[in-house]
Design an enzyme around this catalytic site. Structure first.
Site, PDB file in Angstrom:
ATOM      1  N   ASP A 215      -6.297  -2.440  -2.562  1.00 14.57           N
ATOM      2  CA  ASP A 215      -5.481  -1.533  -3.352  1.00 14.57           C
ATOM      3  C   ASP A 215      -5.112  -2.155  -4.693  1.00 14.57           C
ATOM      4  OD1 ASP A 215      -5.357  -1.004  -0.504  1.00 14.57           O
ATOM      5  OD2 ASP A 215      -3.876   0.524  -0.943  1.00 14.57           O
TER       6      ASP A 215
ATOM      7  N   HIS B 196       1.121   6.105  -2.750  1.00 15.29           N
ATOM      8  CA  HIS B 196       0.049   5.139  -2.522  1.00 15.29           C
ATOM      9  C   HIS B 196      -0.726   5.037  -3.837  1.00 15.29           C
ATOM     10  CE1 HIS B 196      -1.995   3.397   1.160  1.00 15.29           C
ATOM     11  NE2 HIS B 196      -2.868   3.101   0.226  1.00 15.29           N
TER      12      HIS B 196
ATOM     13  N   ASP C 157       0.829  -1.206   0.000  1.00 10.08           N
ATOM     14  CA  ASP C 157       0.000   0.000   0.000  1.00 10.08           C
ATOM     15  C   ASP C 157       0.862   1.254   0.000  1.00 10.08           C
ATOM     16  OD1 ASP C 157       0.903  -0.706   2.549  1.00 10.08           O
ATOM     17  OD2 ASP C 157      -0.705   0.355   3.555  1.00 10.08           O
TER      18      ASP C 157
ATOM     19  N   ASP D  47       4.810   2.584   9.223  1.00  8.20           N
ATOM     20  CA  ASP D  47       4.828   1.281   9.891  1.00  8.20           C
ATOM     21  C   ASP D  47       3.672   0.415   9.371  1.00  8.20           C
ATOM     22  OD1 ASP D  47       2.860   2.868  10.973  1.00  8.20           O
ATOM     23  OD2 ASP D  47       3.365   2.455  13.073  1.00  8.20           O
ATOM     24  N   GLU D  48       3.742   0.075   8.070  1.00  5.49           N
ATOM     25  CA  GLU D  48       2.692  -0.734   7.443  1.00  5.49           C
ATOM     26  C   GLU D  48       3.307  -1.525   6.299  1.00  5.49           C
ATOM     27  OE1 GLU D  48      -1.961  -0.167   6.070  1.00  5.49           O
ATOM     28  OE2 GLU D  48      -0.821   1.507   6.872  1.00  5.49           O
TER      29      GLU D  48
ATOM     30  N   GLU E 187      -2.113   9.020  -0.898  1.00  3.39           N
ATOM     31  CA  GLU E 187      -3.140   8.152  -0.323  1.00  3.39           C
ATOM     32  C   GLU E 187      -4.471   8.877  -0.173  1.00  3.39           C
ATOM     33  OE1 GLU E 187      -3.612   5.171   3.522  1.00  3.39           O
ATOM     34  OE2 GLU E 187      -2.187   6.836   3.625  1.00  3.39           O
TER      35      GLU E 187
END
Length: 867
Positions: free
Chosen positions: A479, A766, A466, A471-472, A745
């Site tokens: 997506d 994103h 994504d 922190d992902e 995003e």
């Protein structure tokens, strides 16, 4: 019909007597998805190629494949015009077998010249081929330790004539032999659903080995296996021990073989990497040698084989794909030194410094500046910081290797005399072939397209993530579901996304539930989300359409069917899906910063529309695969769900429940209407909503990929152009006007005053909203596939007068398709190049019927009114 010729070093007399058309060439022969078929994971790889330089009379009606293997040469003539994913007609490959394949195409009495030979080498195809085990340091290399260095020796009886390294790890690995790094790939072996599928990679190491003792070393990083994933401090999603499996197979001149690699005789020591994590960064002490010499050696524990999980890769690895120079040195208001690379990217900062031993250099990363300082709040808990303790050597090169960052800006501390030429950025990403290019008379659209390309490059890193900075960094299904048509246009993603789909199937729940991220580290016990879980059906269907790969449908069919059956079991007798949360039309621009799911679109409308869509996809796929009973069943299901949707959510005049852009986009593109009155009324209502919004976007992740198509299908391509070209927020060009170099995003990830959106979930890289590029190719440039693999295309630019020119090129499976048009003085001129194997229907502005053309170059002109 297959005609098999006897094994021979020559071709058959029949073929030899046929004239050869030297002008016709066969190019880009590939096995499965690979131009370089080294270490391929199947014994019967399908083959594809392109026919080029064919005259207008050329019609391929057969092909001849020639195989050179150790046992001899054989040829097979197949009477078929196919050239994509043709079946392997020879005896299956054996593990490690290395062969050469070439092909030539026939038309009537003529043959093309043969292609260049493709070298295919099989990997280890049977579990019994694996004789080495995973090993792990016994006492060092724990969760709080740095990266361990594992080492062993290979004592060769003589110089090898051939040597291969088969390598995998729990973690990520850098392997060296006699001090030389093996391969140019990064973060090997990549990220898979480790408990079920563990990828291995194969390397030709013949030139790195010699007679006598050879030092083997492997630096192990946490990577995805044991680094933070999902939540702060959520370590060891898969296990708390790093491990390595290396199997080296050597062939000598006399034909004898030797096998070396990981076993109980290896040792482990600490390395110069004191800390490594994808989220937080890396700490390295340059004074410490990455060698066991002079260090206390830890033993290793043998953790057994992983042969039942080992799989060969289908797509390319992560590599350094580009180097970008720094473009500006900035002194922030607080006095910090910040480097601007001019482009939001994913990768590493590389520094060349000279300093005293023990001095420390720190590099912090961020995508944007806020009030002149590094904008780190969108990183959330991720530190995104690399630190180095200098050795004192002059001209020391500092760069991380076991982490990555998403950034445009880097704040550098500890280098007081930093010069612009001392720093550059290494761009990382899965090494995909570029296949799509777009350009128009509007430079803003060209920048928008470039932003989509850069977001794809940055987020297609081992898996389709994504975002690459906070922190992902996870493989969110929603997506990639909305973005796959764009991805397949811009890059050759056939192997990359097919491999990801195999992980999706492996992670799918027994009842058909599809996790929200793949690989699944959220571990929801009962995952089912409209538009997200529907990736199980939509992504393989999109891959088949882009590449004509029936194999991806065959492999994924069980998964696709299981997902539709999961939803069928969830809905009631009314067939309305009312439990399709938790995402809905995610990040609708009206949603508050801290509640991205609070959208205008009724979530039940969204979910039921997706139920109809997935049912229809499954019906078509079942028909393609010859599963007639399933095809009939799911076609009936689709009709029933559509009828239920219309009855519950669409009134007689075409108004759709919740009356917003997204629900009309879903209904119009899915033809969720019973009457022309409803259909026409919905189109008019969508147009009203768009005009009321002053042509601004009012859609989230679900509606955005469909909104311009819905307007076009409703006959309002003029409004589609106005919406695309609007700069006021929310719009695609708002970010461009704010200097974006990737897709954001949120529509307003940065506010007009230059401050960052207050939401805690804000990324500047994103790709989801970049799905608009698919419409730009199809409707602005006018290059649209109408059958799988671009076998047929529609060339139909929507010329409204908003643009004076547009062009697109796409490297289709058959070759390059190029279309360009120019509007001048009310006249549209169009140029089209079509490769062999593709048929185009050309709709010039104002035409009532298309002109059909085949391979070659074509020119068209038409008078057009844009009033």
């Amino acid at each position: 019909m297959i005609q098999r010729l006897e094994e021979s070093a020559d071709i058959s007399p029949q073929a030899r007597e046929s004239p050869v058309r030297q002008s016709v060439t066969v190019t880009k022969l590939r096995a499965e998805y690979q131009d370089d078929a080294f270490g391929i994971g199947t014994a019967t790889p399908r083959l594809s190629w392109r026919v080029e330089d064919a005259g207008p009379e050329w019609r391929s009606d057969r092909y001849e494949l020639t195989l050179e293997r150790a046992s001899g040469t054989s040829s097979v003539i197949v009477h078929s015009p196919e050239q994509l994913f043709v079946p392997w007609p020879f005896a299956p490959l054996e593990s490690r077998e290395r062969v050469r394949v070439s092909v030539r195409s026939g038309s009537g009495p003529s043959w093309s010249a043969p292609s260049e030979s493709l070298v295919i080498e099989a990997g280890l195809l049977a579990q019994s081929d694996w004789v080495r085990d995973l090993i792990s340091p016994a006492t060092i290399g724990g969760l709080s330790d740095g990266a361990p260095l594992l080492f062993g020796d290979a004592d060769l009886a003589a110089d090898p004539v051939s040597a291969r390294l088969y390598l995998t790890a729990h973690g990520i690995v850098e392997f060296t032999i006699n001090g030389h790094r093996v391969g140019d790939d990064i973060f090997a072996p990549g990220w898979t659903a480790y408990e079920k599928r563990l990828r291995y990679r194969v390397y030709d190491i013949t030139e790195l080995l010699h007679a006598g003792s050879n030092r083997l070393q492997a630096l192990l990083g946490n990577g995805w296996y044991r680094g933070q994933l999902v939540w702060p401090q959520n370590r060891s999603s898969y296990g708390d021990r790093l491990a390595l499996l290396a199997q080296i197979e050597v062939t000598y001149a006399d034909g004898s073989r030797g096998i070396f690699g990981t076993d109980a005789g290896w040792g482990a020591v600490g390395s110069s990497i004191l800390f490594d994590d994808f989220y937080d960064g890396q700490r390295r002490d340059m004074r410490i040698a990455d060698s066991p010499d002079g260090k206390e050696v830890d033993r290793v524990e043998v953790r057994g084989a992983a042969s039942e999980r080992l799989v060969a890769p289908s797509g390319p690895p992560v590599r350094i794909t580009e180097t970008l120079p720094a473009v500006q040195l900035i002194t922030s208001p607080s006095g910090r030194t910040i480097v601007d690379f001019g482009q939001n990217l994913v990768g590493w900062v590389r520094l060349r410094v000279s300093g005293a031993a023990g001095e420390e250099v720190t590099v912090r990363h961020a995508e944007v500046l806020e009030h002149g300082e590094l904008g780190v709040r969108p990183l959330r808990s991720a530190l995104a910081t690399s630190t180095y303790i200098l050795s004192g050597r002059p001209d020391e090169v500092l760069q991380p290797t076991l982490t990555f960052n998403g950034f445009r800006y880097a704040e550098i501390d500890g280098v007081p005399e930093l010069a612009l030429t001392d720093v550059d950025a290494l761009v990382l990403g899965t090494d995909l072939e570029r296949t799509g290019w777009f350009e128009s008379s509007d430079t803003r659209l060209n920048r928008l397209h470039d932003n989509v390309v850069w977001s794809t490059r940055g987020n297609f890193l081992a898996v389709p993530t994504d975002c690459p900075q906070r922190d992902e960094r996870l493989g969110w299904t929603g997506d990639i579901q909305v973005f796959t048509p764009t991805a397949t246009t811009l890059f050759d993603t056939a192997g990359f996304l097919s491999e990801w789909l195999e992980d999706l199937a492996a992670e799918q729940k027994p009842d058909g539930g599809v996790p929200f991220v793949i690989p699944d580290v959220l571990r929801d016990p009962d995952p089912a989300a409209a538009a997200w879980s529907d990736a199980a059906t939509i992504v393989p269907d999109a891959l088949h359409f882009a590449y004509a790969d029936v194999g991806v449908l065959e492999r994924q069919y069980t998964s696709m069917r299981a997902w539709v059956e999961k939803v069928r079991g969830m809905v009631g007798p009314d067939l309305l899906w009312t439990t399709g949360g938790p995402f809905g039309d995610w990040l609708d621009p009206t949603a508050p910063p801290e509640d991205a799911a609070r959208a205008q679109a009724d979530p039940d409308v969204v979910a039921t529309a997706y139920f109809a869509r997935s049912s229809g996809i499954l019906a078509r796929v079942a028909a393609v695969l010859g599963r007639q009973a399933d095809a009939e069943d799911y076609a009936v299901l689709e009709r029933r769900v559509r009828a239920a949707f219309i009855s519950a959510y669409v009134d007689d005049t075409g108004v759709v429940r919740s009356d917003c852009q997204t629900v009309y986009a879903l209904a119009i593109t899915g033809d969720l209407f019973a009457t022309d009155r409803q259909r026409d009324g919905a189109g008019r209502r969508l147009a009203e909503l768009v005009m009321d919004a002053k042509f601004r976007v009012s859609t989230g992740f679900v509606g955005t990929p469909l909104i311009l198509d819905a307007l076009t299908m409703a006959g309002r391509e003029d409004l589609a152009h106005r919406m695309l070209l609007t700069e006021s927020c929310p719009s695609w060009l708002y970010a461009v006007s704010m200097g974006a170099t990737t897709i954001w995003e949120r529509w307003d990830s940065m506010l007009p005053d230059g401050s960052i959106n207050p939401g805690t979930m804000t990324s500047f890289n994103h790709y989801a909203y970049g799905a608009v590029a698919d419409w730009m190719y199809r409707c602005l440039a006018g290059l649209a596939p109408t059958s799988p693999g671009y076998r047929t295309i529609e060339v139909r630019p929507r010329v409204t007068g908003d643009l004076t020119s547009a062009s697109a090129r796409h490297l289709s499976p058959y070759g390059e398709i190029a279309v360009s048009w120019r509007l001048e003085d009310g006249r549209t001129e169009l140029s089209l190049s079509v490769p062999y194997g593709v048929t185009a229907e050309v709709w010039m502005p104002g035409a009532t019927a298309p002109t059909t053309v085949e391979h070659g170059h074509h020119e068209f002109a038409a008078e057009v009114s844009t009033a």
